[in-house]
Design a protein around this motif. Structure first.
Motif, PDB file in Angstrom:
ATOM      1  N   ARG A  93     -55.231  67.183  14.065  1.00 52.91           N
ATOM      2  CA  ARG A  93     -55.832  67.435  12.743  1.00 52.91           C
ATOM      3  C   ARG A  93     -56.829  66.323  12.395  1.00 52.91           C
ATOM      4  N   LYS A  94     -56.435  65.063  12.661  1.00 56.55           N
ATOM      5  CA  LYS A  94     -57.308  63.933  12.360  1.00 56.55           C
ATOM      6  C   LYS A  94     -58.569  63.960  13.243  1.00 56.55           C
ATOM      7  N   LYS A  99     -60.908  66.678  11.991  1.00 54.85           N
ATOM      8  CA  LYS A  99     -61.613  66.276  10.771  1.00 54.85           C
ATOM      9  C   LYS A  99     -62.737  65.295  11.089  1.00 54.85           C
ATOM     10  N   SER A 100     -62.467  64.317  11.961  1.00 54.29           N
ATOM     11  CA  SER A 100     -63.501  63.317  12.264  1.00 54.29           C
ATOM     12  C   SER A 100     -64.650  63.898  13.077  1.00 54.29           C
ATOM     13  N   GLN A 110     -65.568  67.123  12.683  1.00 55.36           N
ATOM     14  CA  GLN A 110     -66.053  68.228  11.860  1.00 55.36           C
ATOM     15  C   GLN A 110     -65.952  69.584  12.562  1.00 55.36           C
TER      16      GLN A 110
END
Length: 139
Positions: free
Chosen positions: A105-106, A109-110, A112
């Protein structure tokens, strides 16, 4: 009120689409005719029409949402948006022998990219051991 059975001509695709979105095509047509003829002065009927109108707006928005998701998925499959994210995923997996969904998930997100699509890409990639939670590796 006496009802009459009538025959109207409607495009097949429109008729089928209306059938999938309306509870009753006949009732909808009758309400639209009443509205056109301004015979519908009853407050209850007006509320019902407003409810139906809002339902139709929701159907349109749901169709747009589905089209957006389908477009996003096809774009994600066409271009290698996961390349940078997968480098990090593979590095963690090789170092620890596993990777947590929290880490994916991280990373998503980083970079995109959509989490659900990156997770699915990890699942179909051989050699990646996905667990629910894993600690972030220390340097």
């Amino acid at each position: 009120m006496v009802k009459r059975s009538v025959s109207i001509t409607v495009d097949c695709e429109v008729w089928e689409e209306a059938g999938s979105k309306l509870d009753s095509r006949s009732e909808f047509c009758e309400n639209q005719l009443r509205l056109f003829l301004e015979l519908n002065n009853d407050e209850e009927d007006q509320l019902l029409e407003q409810i139906q109108s809002k339902r139709e707006e929701i159907y349109v928005l749901e169709d747009k949402l589905c089209a957006f998701r389908k477009d996003r998925l096809s774009k994600a499959k066409k271009k290698p948006v996961f390349d940078d994210a997968m480098v990090t995923v593979n590095r963690i997996n090789n170092r620890l022998g596993k990777i947590g969904k929290n880490q994916i998930r991280k990373i998503a997100k980083s970079n995109q990219v959509p989490f659900d699509l990156l997770l699915e890409n990890c699942r179909v990639t051989d050699g990646i051991n996905i667990v629910n939670f894993a600690e972030v590796p220390r340097k």
